[in-house]
Scaffold this active site. Structure first.
Site, PDB file in Angstrom:
ATOM      1  N   HIS A 191       0.844  -1.182   0.080  1.00 14.91           N
ATOM      2  CA  HIS A 191       0.122   0.025   0.040  1.00 14.91           C
ATOM      3  C   HIS A 191       0.808   1.138   0.002  1.00 14.91           C
ATOM      4  O   HIS A 191       2.071   1.339   0.608  1.00 14.91           O
ATOM      5  CB  HIS A 191      -0.952   0.067   1.112  1.00 14.91           C
ATOM      6  CG  HIS A 191      -2.010   1.182   1.134  1.00 14.91           C
ATOM      7  ND1 HIS A 191      -1.538   2.348   1.579  1.00 14.91           N
ATOM      8  CD2 HIS A 191      -3.227   1.224   0.773  1.00 14.91           C
ATOM      9  CE1 HIS A 191      -2.806   3.188   1.448  1.00 14.91           C
ATOM     10  NE2 HIS A 191      -3.636   2.281   0.797  1.00 14.91           N
ATOM     11  N   GLU A 232      -3.959   2.405  -7.162  1.00 14.89           N
ATOM     12  CA  GLU A 232      -4.113   3.451  -5.849  1.00 14.89           C
ATOM     13  C   GLU A 232      -3.148   4.735  -6.302  1.00 14.89           C
ATOM     14  O   GLU A 232      -2.258   4.550  -5.457  1.00 14.89           O
ATOM     15  CB  GLU A 232      -4.090   2.871  -4.606  1.00 14.89           C
ATOM     16  CG  GLU A 232      -5.301   1.609  -4.478  1.00 14.89           C
ATOM     17  CD  GLU A 232      -5.705   1.525  -2.935  1.00 14.89           C
ATOM     18  OE1 GLU A 232      -6.618   1.316  -2.866  1.00 14.89           O
ATOM     19  OE2 GLU A 232      -4.727   1.821  -2.106  1.00 14.89           O
ATOM     20  N   GLY A 270      -6.822   9.093   0.774  1.00  7.82           N
ATOM     21  CA  GLY A 270      -6.995   9.776   2.232  1.00  7.82           C
ATOM     22  C   GLY A 270      -7.542  11.120   2.115  1.00  7.82           C
ATOM     23  O   GLY A 270      -8.061  11.473   1.204  1.00  7.82           O
ATOM     24  N   SER A 280     -10.202   7.383  -2.238  1.00  4.84           N
ATOM     25  CA  SER A 280     -11.300   8.405  -2.182  1.00  4.84           C
ATOM     26  C   SER A 280     -12.625   7.960  -2.721  1.00  4.84           C
ATOM     27  O   SER A 280     -13.387   8.621  -3.339  1.00  4.84           O
ATOM     28  CB  SER A 280     -10.946   9.809  -2.466  1.00  4.84           C
ATOM     29  OG  SER A 280     -10.093  10.405  -1.682  1.00  4.84           O
TER      30      SER A 280
HETATM   31  P1  13P Z   1      -9.357   6.166   1.071  1.00  5.75           P
HETATM   32  O1  13P Z   1     -10.625   5.431   0.574  1.00  5.75           O
HETATM   33  O2  13P Z   1      -9.627   6.472   2.492  1.00  5.75           O
HETATM   34  O3  13P Z   1      -8.927   7.289   0.291  1.00  5.75           O
HETATM   35  O4  13P Z   1      -8.246   5.055   1.113  1.00  5.75           O
HETATM   36  C1  13P Z   1      -8.113   4.213   0.105  1.00  5.75           C
HETATM   37  C2  13P Z   1      -7.092   3.155   0.087  1.00  5.75           C
HETATM   38  O5  13P Z   1      -5.981   3.382   0.585  1.00  5.75           O
HETATM   39  C3  13P Z   1      -7.484   1.779   0.250  1.00  5.75           C
HETATM   40  O6  13P Z   1      -6.576   0.996   0.298  1.00  5.75           O
END
Ligand code: 13P
Length: 277
Positions: free
Chosen positions: A105, A177, A183, A221
């Site tokens: 991640h 991602e 975030g 997000s």
């Molecule tokens: P958010 O949906 O809070 O932006 O996080 C996404 C994420 O990092 C999933 O692994």
């Protein structure tokens, strides 16, 4: 002729990241179990929940046997059990109830210095342990501005598969991602950017793992407001959600939005197939 996705389940999952007490995790699991038993989880979807290591076993136990919902780990160490203070092995998370494990991640890459080499070792260890790897890849804002999005993604996916050698995964997932989308400070990628990122992932997977059942997901997000638009993209085989699915009701709401989009998409696919005949 377009490939139709009607037979593969659409993946929808959440990482709880560094949140939830045992009590909170148990409540979430109970709510999800009730929803699944009451058939309030759309059948087109395969859900997954990645609790923190401290709550993984409890969530597995409280969920019970719900075939449509997988439980997984957010991380594990790529070596056998032994003297590695503070880590847990792939076998240990599997023993705790994980069927899948998230690897690489963006937060681990940036906050903890997780490298492509470590990611590759983890992917191989996960496959050896019988876990489905969920590999996360994505470019930073600076890399995007430089125009290197596709090459960064392709490089990360290629590197992640580099430790497999002769190991043949049964199933392998990659989540695109972008760092800038994740975030509270992030903004979800536009559908065109998602399509570009997923195409870069798909190309490497098809070249390097042509015989493996692979899935490509988008994360960053995602919420109830944008889930349908994102899930409607033909290349999108799943969504990976953080904050918006930290409640069971949040996950279920997004699940319904995705299911509507996936149903609409299969109707379009079929219409195109009919036209092509
Ligand atoms: P958010 O949906 O809070 O932006 O996080 C996404 C994420 O990092 C999933 O692994």
């Amino acid at each position: 002729m377009p490939t139709t996705t009607t037979t593969s389940p659409f993946w929808l999952g959440t990482s709880w990241k560094m949140t939830k007490t045992l009590a909170q995790a148990g409540d979430y699991a109970d709510e999800l179990r009730s929803a699944a038993l009451a058939e309030r989880v759309p059948p087109e979807l395969r859900l997954f929940v990645l609790p923190a290591t401290t709550t993984l076993a409890a969530v597995r136990e409280r969920l019970g046997v719900v075939p449509q919902v997988f439980v997984g780990a957010q991380n594990a160490y790529p070596g056998p059990e032994g003297a590695v203070t503070g880590e847990v092995s792939m076998g240990m998370v599997r023993d705790a109830g994980a069927r899948m494990v998230e690897i690489g991640h963006a937060e681990r890459r940036t906050l903890l210095g997780e490298t492509d080499e470590l990611v590759a070792a983890k992917v191989a260890a996960a496959v050896s342990a019988g876990l489905i790897p969920l590999v996360c890849v994505g470019e930073t804002a600076a890399e995007r501005e430089r125009g290197s999005t596709a090459s960064v993604i392709a490089g990360q996916v290629h590197a992640a598969l580099g430790g497999l050698g002769r190991l043949a995964p049964v199933e392998l997932l990659v989540a695109y991602e972008p760092h800038w989308a994740i975030g509270a400070q992030g903004r979800a990628a536009a559908p065109d950017d998602v399509a570009e990122g997923l195409a870069a992932v798909r190309q490497v997977l098809d070249d390097e793992l042509p015989d493996v059942h692979t899935g490509v997901l988008y994360g960053g997000s995602v919420d109830a407001g944008n889930a349908a638009g994102l899930a409607g993209g033909l290349a999108v085989e799943g969504l990976f959600v953080g904050r918006a699915a930290w409640t069971a009701s949040g996950l279920l709401e997004i699940a319904h939005r995705c299911a509507d989009a996936v149903r609409a998409r299969s109707t379009t696919d079929q219409a195109i197939v009919r036209k092509d005949r």
